[in-house]
Design a protein around this motif. Sequence first.
Motif, PDB file in Angstrom:
ATOM      1  N   GLY A  53       0.929  -1.385  -0.131  1.00 30.14           N
ATOM      2  CA  GLY A  53       0.042  -0.096   0.051  1.00 30.14           C
ATOM      3  C   GLY A  53       0.746   1.191   0.084  1.00 30.14           C
ATOM      4  N   LYS A  54       0.295   2.422  -0.346  1.00 26.25           N
ATOM      5  CA  LYS A  54       0.947   3.599  -0.323  1.00 26.25           C
ATOM      6  C   LYS A  54      -0.078   4.773   0.264  1.00 26.25           C
ATOM      7  CE  LYS A  54       3.938   3.123  -4.546  1.00 26.25           C
ATOM      8  NZ  LYS A  54       4.279   3.793  -5.759  1.00 26.25           N
ATOM      9  N   SER A  55       0.658   5.749   0.707  1.00 26.56           N
ATOM     10  CA  SER A  55      -0.145   6.750   1.193  1.00 26.56           C
ATOM     11  C   SER A  55      -0.476   7.923   0.151  1.00 26.56           C
ATOM     12  CB  SER A  55       0.658   7.663   2.203  1.00 26.56           C
ATOM     13  OG  SER A  55       0.917   7.088   3.585  1.00 26.56           O
ATOM     14  N   ILE A  56      -1.733   8.357   0.187  1.00 24.32           N
ATOM     15  CA  ILE A  56      -2.196   8.960  -0.860  1.00 24.32           C
ATOM     16  C   ILE A  56      -2.135  10.601  -0.593  1.00 24.32           C
ATOM     17  CG2 ILE A  56      -4.345   9.420  -2.484  1.00 24.32           C
ATOM     18  CD1 ILE A  56      -5.109   6.570  -1.767  1.00 24.32           C
ATOM     19  N   LEU A  57      -1.796  11.511  -1.462  1.00 29.01           N
ATOM     20  CA  LEU A  57      -1.695  12.912  -1.504  1.00 29.01           C
ATOM     21  C   LEU A  57      -2.288  13.205  -2.881  1.00 29.01           C
ATOM     22  CD1 LEU A  57       0.940  11.999   0.298  1.00 29.01           C
ATOM     23  CD2 LEU A  57       0.760  14.533   0.931  1.00 29.01           C
ATOM     24  N   LYS A  58      -3.583  13.701  -2.813  1.00 26.79           N
ATOM     25  CA  LYS A  58      -4.007  14.145  -4.119  1.00 26.79           C
ATOM     26  C   LYS A  58      -5.174  15.144  -3.891  1.00 26.79           C
ATOM     27  CE  LYS A  58      -6.575  12.109  -8.139  1.00 26.79           C
ATOM     28  NZ  LYS A  58      -7.172  10.934  -8.691  1.00 26.79           N
ATOM     29  N   GLY A  59      -4.981  16.573  -4.820  1.00 26.79           N
ATOM     30  CA  GLY A  59      -6.210  17.242  -4.717  1.00 26.79           C
ATOM     31  C   GLY A  59      -7.170  17.047  -5.443  1.00 26.79           C
ATOM     32  N   ALA A  60      -7.999  18.124  -5.921  1.00 27.13           N
ATOM     33  CA  ALA A  60      -9.169  17.858  -6.800  1.00 27.13           C
ATOM     34  C   ALA A  60      -9.201  18.845  -7.932  1.00 27.13           C
ATOM     35  CB  ALA A  60     -10.388  17.687  -6.107  1.00 27.13           C
ATOM     36  N   LYS A  61      -9.376  18.182  -9.006  1.00 22.63           N
ATOM     37  CA  LYS A  61      -9.297  19.410 -10.247  1.00 22.63           C
ATOM     38  C   LYS A  61     -10.777  19.178 -10.994  1.00 22.63           C
ATOM     39  CE  LYS A  61      -6.348  20.214 -14.636  1.00 22.63           C
ATOM     40  NZ  LYS A  61      -5.494  19.598 -15.351  1.00 22.63           N
ATOM     41  N   SER A  62     -11.337  20.313 -11.259  1.00 21.92           N
ATOM     42  CA  SER A  62     -12.547  20.462 -12.137  1.00 21.92           C
ATOM     43  C   SER A  62     -12.447  20.343 -13.430  1.00 21.92           C
ATOM     44  CB  SER A  62     -13.039  22.019 -11.661  1.00 21.92           C
ATOM     45  OG  SER A  62     -12.434  22.951 -12.250  1.00 21.92           O
ATOM     46  N   ASP A  63     -13.589  20.122 -14.255  1.00 24.36           N
ATOM     47  CA  ASP A  63     -13.577  20.010 -15.680  1.00 24.36           C
ATOM     48  C   ASP A  63     -13.143  21.247 -16.406  1.00 24.36           C
ATOM     49  OD1 ASP A  63     -14.647  17.386 -15.430  1.00 24.36           O
ATOM     50  OD2 ASP A  63     -16.610  18.037 -15.865  1.00 24.36           O
ATOM     51  N   ASP A  64     -13.038  22.544 -15.877  1.00 26.62           N
ATOM     52  CA  ASP A  64     -12.745  23.761 -16.360  1.00 26.62           C
ATOM     53  C   ASP A  64     -11.221  23.951 -15.765  1.00 26.62           C
ATOM     54  OD1 ASP A  64     -13.239  24.364 -13.696  1.00 26.62           O
ATOM     55  OD2 ASP A  64     -14.495  26.030 -14.544  1.00 26.62           O
ATOM     56  N   GLY A  65     -10.475  23.214 -15.017  1.00 29.68           N
ATOM     57  CA  GLY A  65      -9.085  23.388 -14.722  1.00 29.68           C
ATOM     58  C   GLY A  65      -9.004  24.144 -13.308  1.00 29.68           C
ATOM     59  N   LYS A  66      -9.831  24.272 -12.527  1.00 31.97           N
ATOM     60  CA  LYS A  66      -9.709  24.662 -11.319  1.00 31.97           C
ATOM     61  C   LYS A  66      -9.268  23.442 -10.534  1.00 31.97           C
ATOM     62  CE  LYS A  66     -13.318  28.250 -11.555  1.00 31.97           C
ATOM     63  NZ  LYS A  66     -14.799  28.854 -11.046  1.00 31.97           N
ATOM     64  N   ILE A  67      -8.473  23.881  -9.454  1.00 35.66           N
ATOM     65  CA  ILE A  67      -7.640  22.868  -8.486  1.00 35.66           C
ATOM     66  C   ILE A  67      -7.856  23.206  -7.114  1.00 35.66           C
ATOM     67  CG2 ILE A  67      -5.638  21.812  -7.773  1.00 35.66           C
ATOM     68  CD1 ILE A  67      -4.806  22.317 -10.566  1.00 35.66           C
ATOM     69  N   SER A  68      -8.470  22.405  -6.222  1.00 36.48           N
ATOM     70  CA  SER A  68      -8.390  22.270  -4.807  1.00 36.48           C
ATOM     71  C   SER A  68      -7.096  21.674  -4.335  1.00 36.48           C
ATOM     72  CB  SER A  68      -9.436  22.105  -4.187  1.00 36.48           C
ATOM     73  OG  SER A  68     -10.761  22.696  -4.422  1.00 36.48           O
ATOM     74  N   TYR A  69      -6.055  22.431  -3.712  1.00 33.69           N
ATOM     75  CA  TYR A  69      -4.596  21.854  -3.867  1.00 33.69           C
ATOM     76  C   TYR A  69      -4.605  21.095  -2.383  1.00 33.69           C
ATOM     77  CZ  TYR A  69      -2.655  23.842  -7.938  1.00 33.69           C
ATOM     78  OH  TYR A  69      -2.299  24.170  -9.305  1.00 33.69           O
ATOM     79  N   VAL A  70      -3.843  19.952  -2.259  1.00 31.46           N
ATOM     80  CA  VAL A  70      -3.320  19.358  -1.088  1.00 31.46           C
ATOM     81  C   VAL A  70      -2.046  19.820  -1.130  1.00 31.46           C
ATOM     82  CG1 VAL A  70      -2.389  17.396   0.219  1.00 31.46           C
ATOM     83  CG2 VAL A  70      -4.617  17.497  -0.977  1.00 31.46           C
ATOM     84  N   GLU A  71      -1.361  20.841  -0.215  1.00 33.95           N
ATOM     85  CA  GLU A  71      -0.120  21.642  -0.328  1.00 33.95           C
ATOM     86  C   GLU A  71       0.604  21.796   1.045  1.00 33.95           C
ATOM     87  OE1 GLU A  71      -0.678  25.504  -1.981  1.00 33.95           O
ATOM     88  OE2 GLU A  71      -2.768  25.497  -1.182  1.00 33.95           O
ATOM     89  N   ASN A  72       1.786  22.067   0.900  1.00 31.77           N
ATOM     90  CA  ASN A  72       2.468  22.315   2.351  1.00 31.77           C
ATOM     91  C   ASN A  72       2.578  21.240   3.110  1.00 31.77           C
ATOM     92  OD1 ASN A  72       3.230  24.909   0.756  1.00 31.77           O
ATOM     93  ND2 ASN A  72       1.687  26.065   2.041  1.00 31.77           N
ATOM     94  N   ILE A  73       2.581  19.946   2.800  1.00 31.98           N
ATOM     95  CA  ILE A  73       2.789  19.124   3.711  1.00 31.98           C
ATOM     96  C   ILE A  73       4.251  18.467   3.577  1.00 31.98           C
ATOM     97  CG2 ILE A  73       1.552  16.743   4.084  1.00 31.98           C
ATOM     98  CD1 ILE A  73      -0.453  18.793   3.452  1.00 31.98           C
TER      99      ILE A  73
END
Length: 241
Positions: free
Chosen positions: A172-192
């Motif tokens: 298994g692996k830990s997961i770090l992943k934000g979310a990207k909308s269809d029009d390119g907007k991103i909710s980031y996972v950052e500064n970890i």
Amino acid sequence: DGLRSGDGSVVDHLFMKLCDDYFYGTTSTLITRSVFWPMFNGGTMQLGWGNNFCDNGARFLNNDIINPEWDWIGSNTGFIASQCEPDARISNIIIEDLHIDGNINALAALDFAADRTGYNYNGHIKDITFRNIDLNGQQIWFSPKGWDDYERVETQLSRDYSTSPENPARGGKSILKGAKSDDGKISYVENISFENVKINGEWITEKNYQKYFDVDTQTTRNITFSYNPQLVLSLIHISEP
């Protein structure tokens, strides 16, 4: 579920064995000198469900995880997990001096639950520090016997956690992943940051982190892994004054 503590709370010298989320990381709670026995469901530090907002999250300092029973990886399982929607904003959490005795599915499952429409994608999960972490085991997962029928309570209580050639443990692996909308907007996972983190006897660095962490480079920023032997502290356990 475990405790839903308010800002300024202190959780000290507890033993808890639960089969769901222990704490939400969305209040300024100090959790210290305690022992937790996680069953197959839930996260120890859950960042919440829905659109939560918190700029001063929990401090999880000097604690022990024993006998973990997690058997699969998902956004609701693992030491720190997230069911946040892409408009949630969670930040400023510290996990330090943590000892985990046993195999887990993931140290971190940090992502967004974007299973509906209508989000602005203006959220974030950020500023989280893992420091002096000793996982005395591996990150693995497998499908326990009875998995297809796990909704039944009697099956949950009798799940078989043994492995076999027909039911092997998978890396298994830990997961770090934000979310990207269809029009390119991103909710980031950052500064970890992962500072002096050891998994199964191996210190995690920028050179080997991909062996243990799945980091989505398109939706994350400033994810760092470092090991400094001069800064490694002996883990303090609750048996000490």
